[in-house]
Scaffold this active site. Structure first.
Site, PDB file in Angstrom:
ATOM      1  N   GLN A 100     -16.235  37.847 -28.043  1.00  0.00           N
ATOM      2  CA  GLN A 100     -16.179  36.738 -28.982  1.00  0.00           C
ATOM      3  C   GLN A 100     -17.527  36.502 -29.651  1.00  0.00           C
ATOM      4  O   GLN A 100     -18.578  36.829 -29.100  1.00  0.00           O
ATOM      5  CB  GLN A 100     -15.761  35.450 -28.268  1.00  0.00           C
ATOM      6  CG  GLN A 100     -14.417  35.518 -27.590  1.00  0.00           C
ATOM      7  CD  GLN A 100     -14.001  34.189 -26.985  1.00  0.00           C
ATOM      8  OE1 GLN A 100     -14.653  33.167 -27.171  1.00  0.00           O
ATOM      9  NE2 GLN A 100     -12.885  34.201 -26.265  1.00  0.00           N
ATOM     10  N   GLU A 137     -22.481  27.366 -26.557  1.00  0.00           N
ATOM     11  CA  GLU A 137     -21.953  27.110 -25.218  1.00  0.00           C
ATOM     12  C   GLU A 137     -22.941  27.535 -24.142  1.00  0.00           C
ATOM     13  O   GLU A 137     -23.826  28.360 -24.378  1.00  0.00           O
ATOM     14  CB  GLU A 137     -20.602  27.819 -25.022  1.00  0.00           C
ATOM     15  CG  GLU A 137     -20.627  29.317 -25.230  1.00  0.00           C
ATOM     16  CD  GLU A 137     -19.225  29.928 -25.287  1.00  0.00           C
ATOM     17  OE1 GLU A 137     -18.336  29.337 -25.929  1.00  0.00           O
ATOM     18  OE2 GLU A 137     -19.022  30.994 -24.700  1.00  0.00           O
ATOM     19  N   ARG A 281     -13.035  37.229 -32.837  1.00  0.00           N
ATOM     20  CA  ARG A 281     -12.892  38.174 -31.729  1.00  0.00           C
ATOM     21  C   ARG A 281     -13.239  39.590 -32.167  1.00  0.00           C
ATOM     22  O   ARG A 281     -12.964  39.975 -33.306  1.00  0.00           O
ATOM     23  CB  ARG A 281     -11.470  38.112 -31.160  1.00  0.00           C
ATOM     24  CG  ARG A 281     -11.149  36.761 -30.529  1.00  0.00           C
ATOM     25  CD  ARG A 281      -9.715  36.674 -30.033  1.00  0.00           C
ATOM     26  NE  ARG A 281      -9.483  35.387 -29.385  1.00  0.00           N
ATOM     27  CZ  ARG A 281      -9.126  34.281 -30.041  1.00  0.00           C
ATOM     28  NH1 ARG A 281      -8.938  34.326 -31.347  1.00  0.00           N
ATOM     29  NH2 ARG A 281      -8.963  33.142 -29.387  1.00  0.00           N
TER      30      ARG A 281
END
Length: 402
Positions: A100, A137, A281
């Site tokens: 990703q 993240e 992706r």
């Protein structure tokens, strides 16, 4: 909302999850019949947590909407449009996740507006941008955790690939040999991602054969064969040769900013991210892969991966600091007479107990709540100060700015 409340959180049952890891880790009564991949703690519209309010369960989205400032704090409410700015997860991977890449803020806004103009439905399988936000993240290992993140140094890529393609070097590597830099990396990666089906099948087959001869020489070769078992013929099978392979020990973490290709391979971790669902992706998935858009947002910088290994401070907290203002992850570990006391200025926080037992106390109202393994709570900004005691390990999610 002006008091500490218990949360009830949804479980995502993706095929790559584990039937045993989360039940065991969180003290659930028995293994699940379906793979439990992620426990979501937050206000994502797809699966929001529920908050216990006066003996009843209410959606955290509704609770925040009723009084955003008391829950989020004034700064977070204004800065993030009265929404919880992060999504907190417990992730359990028994099988590899897809490769990703996430966009930065401007790319997300442009992509979201572009797909809106094209009238692509938000739920369409070919939709790349579900919102106008970026998605940095952070992942902290709870068990030994393996992942891939960012491009290896060009010389390392060439060395690994030459060992696999010993008899017939891969022609797609020529650009990287000539230019062992970001420009050469982009041409090399683009050549791999745009191979026609016949060429891709040939390359993957040769790669698997070559790796099979030397599988015990490097962990990259092991994962190459494992990925081919999961996704035979997928171009992502080659990714351990050009992406950094990382093993995190419990307590170690990695930060993944925009543009960095990554994939989680195995293990249990605490993951926190900005509240977005934008994913491009690059393989190892049956889902939509948009190669032109992927190539547009990938950062082709290469190099080793920096792990986060924070030490406990005097308040028994290990903080995983990142550039993201939407979130901050930390671990609180207490024994004996140790006591954690929160700062007076703080935004909303979500805590989950990963081991032991303890007590949390609102130091102004005197409210107390017992904590045990698997239990999660939300502490609104309106609670000015709280303390935790006991023999307990907690993970805490909050905003990095208050």
């Amino acid at each position: 909302m002006k008091h500490i409340s218990i949360l009830k959180n949804p479980v995502q049952k993706y095929a790559w999850g584990s039937k045993t890891a989360l039940p065991s880790l969180l003290g659930w009564p028995k293994p699940w019949e379906e793979p439990a991949a992620e426990l979501w703690l937050g206000a994502h519209p797809k699966a929001p947590s529920m908050v216990e309010m006066k003996g009843q369960w209410s959606s955290i989205i509704e609770v925040i909407a009723e009084d955003p400032v008391s829950v989020l704090g004034r700064y977070a409410a204004e800065r993030f449009s009265n929404k919880l700015p992060f999504l907190f997860k417990v992730l359990a991977a028994d099988r590899p996740l897809s490769i990703q890449v996430h966009p930065h803020m401007m790319q997300a806004r442009e992509g979201f507006e572009r797909e809106n103009r094209l009238n692509i439905p938000l739920g369409a399988p070919n939709r790349n941008y579900k919102d106008a936000c970026h998605k940095p993240e952070n992942l902290c290992a709870v068990t030994p955790f393996e992942a891939m993140k960012g491009f290896r140094a060009p010389k390392d890529i060439l060395t690994l690939m030459d060992r696999v393609f010993l008899s017939s070097p891969l022609t797609e590597m020529d650009s990287l040999r000539k230019e062992p830099n970001a420009a050469g990396m982009k041409r090399f990666f683009s050549a791999l991602m745009t191979m026609d089906p016949a060429r891709r099948a040939q390359v993957v087959e040769e790669t698997v054969k070559g790796a099979g001869r030397i599988v015990h020489d490097d962990r990259a070769f092991y994962w190459l064969l494992e990925l081919n078992r999961e996704y035979p013929g997928d171009v992502g099978v080659l990714s351990p040769l050009f992406l950094n392979l990382i093993t995190l020990s419990p307590g170690e973490a990695i930060y993944v900013p925009a543009g960095v290709p990554h994939a989680y391979l195995s293990g249990v971790g605490m993951e926190i991210m900005a509240g977005s669902d934008n994913v491009l992706r690059g393989g190892l998935t049956p889902k939509h892969v948009d190669i032109p858009e992927l190539l547009r947002i990938v950062n082709f910088k290469s190099g080793s991966v920096e792990k986060q290994r924070p030490l406990p401070d005097e308040n028994f907290e290990r903080i995983y600091r990142t550039p993201a203002e939407e979130f901050q992850l930390s671990e609180i570990s207490l024994e004996g007479e140790a006591r954690y006391t929160s700062p007076e200025e703080r935004s909303v926080e979500i805590l989950i107990c990963m081991g032991g037992e303890g007590l949390i106390e609102d130091l102004e109202s005197g409210q107390t709540l017992s904590l045990r393994k698997g239990m999660s709570i939300i502490i609104p900004s309106a609670v000015p100060k709280y303390a935790v005691s006991g023999n307990i390990t907690l993970y805490k999610a909050g905003s990095s700015k208050v």
